[in-house]
Every structure is written in structure tokens, then in C-alpha cells.
Design an enzyme around this catalytic site. Structure first.
Site, mmCIF file in Angstrom:
data_model
loop_
_atom_site.group_PDB
_atom_site.id
_atom_site.type_symbol
_atom_site.label_atom_id
_atom_site.label_comp_id
_atom_site.label_asym_id
_atom_site.label_seq_id
_atom_site.Cartn_x
_atom_site.Cartn_y
_atom_site.Cartn_z
ATOM 1 C CB THR A 16 42.126 39.873 41.596
ATOM 2 O OG1 THR A 16 41.812 39.629 40.221
ATOM 3 C CG2 THR A 16 41.374 41.110 42.068
ATOM 4 C CE LYS A 37 40.942 41.516 35.035
ATOM 5 N NZ LYS A 37 41.799 40.398 35.476
ATOM 6 C CD GLU A 111 43.780 41.111 38.184
ATOM 7 O OE1 GLU A 111 43.351 39.942 38.045
ATOM 8 O OE2 GLU A 111 43.163 42.002 38.787
ATOM 9 N N GLY A 112 46.548 41.743 34.376
ATOM 10 C CA GLY A 112 46.089 41.123 33.149
ATOM 11 C C GLY A 112 44.978 40.118 33.396
ATOM 12 C CB ALA A 113 42.354 38.762 31.404
ATOM 13 C CG ASN A 171 48.179 33.019 46.089
ATOM 14 O OD1 ASN A 171 48.241 33.118 47.311
ATOM 15 N ND2 ASN A 171 47.082 33.303 45.402
ATOM 16 N NE ARG A 172 49.647 25.690 50.573
ATOM 17 C CZ ARG A 172 49.976 24.547 51.185
ATOM 18 N NH1 ARG A 172 50.995 24.507 52.021
ATOM 19 N NH2 ARG A 172 49.286 23.454 50.969
#
EC number: 6.3.3.3
Length: 223
Positions: A16, A37, A111-113, A171-172
Site C-alpha cells: 500500500t 484496491k 494494489e492486490g491483496a 522495502n525495509r
């Protein structure tokens, strides 16, 4: 349809955040992009939902129901959450909603789930949705330990289905000191033949993190 499909290697990897940053960066550059979404579940009352965050990133140009056709209470995959409520998700309805957004805007960031093979309907996964939309897929993955396997599997699943891979973003998601982080990008590149587009740093300040992600991703990803 112009845009991107954002998937993850797991839940909680920052899809997200990345999707919102992409929408904001595109709009700041003059491109009329909007987030979507298709289905969300397990929204915690009192906190902004994924769909609400995407709507905010899109400057509220669409009503929430246009951005998110399906909302469920249970924190489960959309297909399972729908069954609990005696409902069913329709792939055709989701595709129709996405095409309606595409007709009104220059680009759609979907954006998928969870991950790529999370069931969306009783019969189809998010991979089937990405294929139906014809969008290139951006893979968001954790930066730390375990991400090499998860990311390589996701890329392999995309390639086996003939889906275009727009890139990989690591992504941290926390401040933990993980010695694997500096090594994982190179390992992923070696296994997938795809150099990750970005390693997003951890930033506890939400507003500052949003600006940072937008700056990094806006320069790396075009659609």
C-alpha cells in the site's frame, strides 16, 4: 489500460505504501493516475484502510466504492472472507471497475491483496486478475532475511504465466539490524536476472517516509 499491478511476496511488505507513493509521484508529475484496491478485508476500525489511503493519494478524485468494489470484515484472503459473509467476488466485476477507472484517468495503479497467488475469487487468484487487466506487475518484497526465496518464487510464477514483470522493489519495514539486507539485492538479481529497482530505507516518520518513497519510486518507475 495504462498503469501497474502492485503485488507482494507476502502480506505486510508495504504494497500500500508503494502503491500510494507511485500514485502521488505520478500525479505530482502531471499524470492523472488513480489507485485501486479490488478487494480489502480485515480493516481495523479507526485506522485508514488501504482503499482510503489510495483514495487520499489519488486526491479524492473518485468515491471509495469506485476504488474498492469489495470490502470484507474478516482478515482473510478475499475469497475466504467473502465465503464467511455468504458473498462471492466476481473477477468480471473487478475488471469492469478497473476499466471504468481507466476510461476516466490516464493510469491506474492496482494494489492486490497479499501475494500473487492469493485467491481473489472462488476460482481465480490475483495472478489471474493481473492477466485479465493486462498490466505489468511490480513486485514489492521485504528487504530482510527470507526475501530471496519469496521474491524468486514470485518472479518465477509471473514468468511462467507470461506476465510482464515491471520490476522488484525491496522495502525495509522496520528498524531491525539485519545483516542479510546488503546482500539480498545481489542474490535476487543473480537468481531472477532482474536488478531490484530500489531498496527503500526504513523511516519511522510516516509523512517523511511517504515523501521519500515518492521521490525514490517516481524516478525509478514509469508507466
Amino acid at each position: 489500460m495504462r498503469g501497474l499491478f502492485v503485488t507482494g511476496t507476502d502480506t505486510g511488505v508495504g504494497k500500500t505504501e508503494v502503491a500510494c507513493a507511485l500514485v502521488r509521484a505520478a500525479r505530482a508529475a502531471g499524470l492523472d493516475a488513480v489507485g485501486m484496491k479490488p478487494a480489502q478485508s480485515g480493516h481495523v476500525p479507526g485506522e485508514p484502510s488501504d482503499a482510503e489511503r489510495l483514495r487520499e493519494a489519488s486526491d479524492r478524485v473518485e468515491p471509495l466504492e469506485a476504488i474498492c468494489p469489495y470490502t470484507f470484515g474478516a482478515p482473510l484472503a478475499p475469497a475466504a472472507a467473502a465465503r464467511l459473509e455468504g458473498r462471492e467476488v466476481s473477477l468480471a466485476r473487478v475488471v469492469e471497475a478497473a476499466r471504468a477507472l481507466a476510461a476516466r484517468h490516464a493510469a491506474v495503479v492496482v494494489e492486490g491483496a497479499g501475494g500473487l497467488l492469493v485467491p481473489l475469487t472462488a476460482r481465480e487468484t490475483h495472478a489471474d486478475l493481473a492477466a485479465a487487466l493486462g498490466l505489468p506487475v511490480l513486485v514489492v518484497a521485504r528487504a530482510g532475511l527470507g526475501t530471496v526465496n519469496h521474491t524468486a518464487l514470485t518472479v518465477e510464477a509471473l514468468e511462467r504465466r507470461g506476465l510482464a514483470v515491471a520490476g522488484i522493489v525491496l522495502n525495509r519495514t522496520g528498524p531491525e539490524d539485519d545483516p542479510s539486507v546488503p546482500l539480498n539485492a545481489a542474490e535476487i538479481a543473480r537468481l531472477t536476472y532482474r536488478e531490484p529497482l530500489a531498496l527503500l530505507p526504513w523511516e519511522p516518520d510516516i509523512a517523511r517516509r511517504a515523501r521519500s518513497l515518492g521521490s525514490i519510486l517516481g524516478a525509478k518507475i514509469q508507466f
